[in-house]
Design a protein around this motif. Structure first.
Motif, short mmCIF file in Angstrom:
data_model
loop_
_atom_site.label_atom_id
_atom_site.label_comp_id
_atom_site.label_asym_id
_atom_site.label_seq_id
_atom_site.Cartn_x
_atom_site.Cartn_y
_atom_site.Cartn_z
N GLU A 17 -66.16 62.17 1.82
CA GLU A 17 -67.61 62.37 1.95
C GLU A 17 -68.09 61.96 3.33
N GLU A 18 -67.58 60.85 3.86
CA GLU A 18 -67.96 60.42 5.20
C GLU A 18 -67.58 61.47 6.24
N ARG A 19 -66.40 62.07 6.10
CA ARG A 19 -65.95 63.07 7.08
C ARG A 19 -66.84 64.30 7.05
N LEU A 20 -67.24 64.71 5.86
CA LEU A 20 -68.10 65.88 5.74
C LEU A 20 -69.48 65.62 6.36
N LEU A 71 -79.31 78.07 14.34
CA LEU A 71 -79.10 79.27 13.54
C LEU A 71 -77.66 79.33 13.03
N LEU A 72 -76.72 78.96 13.87
CA LEU A 72 -75.31 78.97 13.47
C LEU A 72 -75.04 77.96 12.36
N VAL A 73 -75.76 76.84 12.39
CA VAL A 73 -75.59 75.79 11.37
C VAL A 73 -75.71 76.36 9.97
N PHE A 74 -76.67 77.26 9.78
CA PHE A 74 -76.95 77.78 8.44
C PHE A 74 -76.23 79.09 8.14
N TYR A 132 -66.66 72.55 15.60
CA TYR A 132 -65.47 71.72 15.72
C TYR A 132 -65.65 70.39 15.00
N ASP A 133 -66.88 69.97 14.78
CA ASP A 133 -67.12 68.69 14.13
C ASP A 133 -68.33 68.82 13.19
N THR A 134 -68.14 68.45 11.93
CA THR A 134 -69.23 68.56 10.96
C THR A 134 -70.35 67.56 11.23
N GLY A 135 -70.02 66.43 11.85
CA GLY A 135 -71.05 65.47 12.20
C GLY A 135 -72.03 66.03 13.22
N ILE A 136 -71.50 66.74 14.22
CA ILE A 136 -72.36 67.39 15.21
C ILE A 136 -73.21 68.46 14.54
N ARG A 137 -72.60 69.20 13.65
CA ARG A 137 -73.34 70.23 12.90
C ARG A 137 -74.53 69.60 12.17
N ASN A 138 -74.30 68.47 11.50
CA ASN A 138 -75.37 67.82 10.75
C ASN A 138 -76.40 67.17 11.67
N ALA A 139 -75.95 66.68 12.82
CA ALA A 139 -76.87 66.06 13.77
C ALA A 139 -77.85 67.08 14.33
N LEU A 140 -77.41 68.32 14.47
CA LEU A 140 -78.28 69.37 15.01
C LEU A 140 -79.49 69.63 14.12
N ILE A 141 -79.35 69.36 12.82
CA ILE A 141 -80.47 69.55 11.89
C ILE A 141 -80.95 68.22 11.32
N MET A 155 -70.78 75.19 2.65
CA MET A 155 -70.59 75.46 4.08
C MET A 155 -69.87 74.30 4.77
N LEU A 156 -70.27 73.07 4.45
CA LEU A 156 -69.61 71.90 5.05
C LEU A 156 -68.13 71.86 4.70
N TRP A 157 -67.83 72.12 3.44
CA TRP A 157 -66.45 72.08 2.96
C TRP A 157 -65.60 73.15 3.65
#
Length: 239
Positions: A17-20, A71-74, A132-141, A155-157
């Motif tokens: 869960e932390e990694r996602l 936009l790419l995030v979603f 490349y990194d899900t943390g960056i993806r989540n930080a963007l939103i 999507m995260l998985w």
């Protein structure tokens, strides 16, 4: 960072869960402080994404490239039309092409192209983009909610499993070409790996429900393999 070199499979599974949510940057993985994880990810976004990359390529309109990323995030796991992105952002297709190329070269996002060999119905024109990194993806939103409070787990998985598989290919020197597969009548496989003459299709599912291989895939690529990657078997796939 090769996670399998610093922790056991049981430890990786316990930290799933932390990694996602927070990703796999070493500075994030090695701290147990949630606020420090979030602070570090926001610093990367604000300094590296919003400043260093933009200045490196002489881009002044940072708002546009940030909105492009959002936009790419979603749209993880979906085909992306550069023309449509340009329309949504009021930019030319050439500008979208340039920005996406820069983000790929800076290891922020990567793309998979559609696999097509035999069927006229197979989609291969538009790529799919992943982070490349899900943390960056989540930080963007700015969304670091627990999985129980999210509606984007699928999507995260999918993003996490694919990027970790690419890391495994690199660390273990597995020669492979990577794709997704989809037909115009919406039959699809999330991840297709072609390695040493062997073709394998992988459907990536958060739930443990049984999934059958698309009939068109089995009939067209008779010597291929098909597997479903879930929480029950993902560790062997990525480590």
């Amino acid at each position: 960072m090769e996670i399998s070199a610093i922790e056991t499979r049981a430890e990786t599974d316990a930290r799933l869960e932390e990694r996602l949510i927070y990703g796999s940057y070493p500075e994030v993985v090695t701290t147990n402080d949630r606020e420090q994880k979030i602070l570090y990810l926001k610093e990367i976004v604000n300094s590296y994404l919003y400043k260093d990359i933009l200045e490196l390529d002489g881009i002044r309109n940072s708002d546009k490239i940030v909105k492009l990323l959002q936009l790419l995030v979603f749209q993880i796991g979906k085909e992306i039309s550069h023309t449509e992105l340009g329309r949504q952002l009021s930019m030319s297709k050439n500008t979208v092409d340039r920005y996406l190329d820069l983000l790929e070269k800076s290891f922020v996002v990567f793309k998979l192209r559609g696999f097509s060999r035999n069927l006229r119905k197979e989609i291969s024109k538009n790529p799919r983009y992943y982070f490349y990194d899900t943390g960056i993806r989540n930080a963007l939103i700015n969304n670091f909610n627990l999985l129980s409070m999210r509606d984007d787990i699928g999507m995260l998985w999918e993003n996490y499993i694919i990027v970790e598989r690419l890391k495994k290919q690199e660390y273990q020197k597995i020669p492979a070409n990577n794709y997704f597969w989809r037909t115009y009548d919406r039959k699809e496989i999330d991840f297709v790996e072609e390695s040493e003459g062997k073709l394998c299709g992988y459907e990536i599912k958060w739930s443990d429900k049984r999934h059958k291989a698309p009939r068109q895939w089995l009939e067209t690529y008779k010597d291929s393999e098909y597997h479903v990657i879930t929480k029950a078997n993902y560790l062997e796939f990525i480590q």
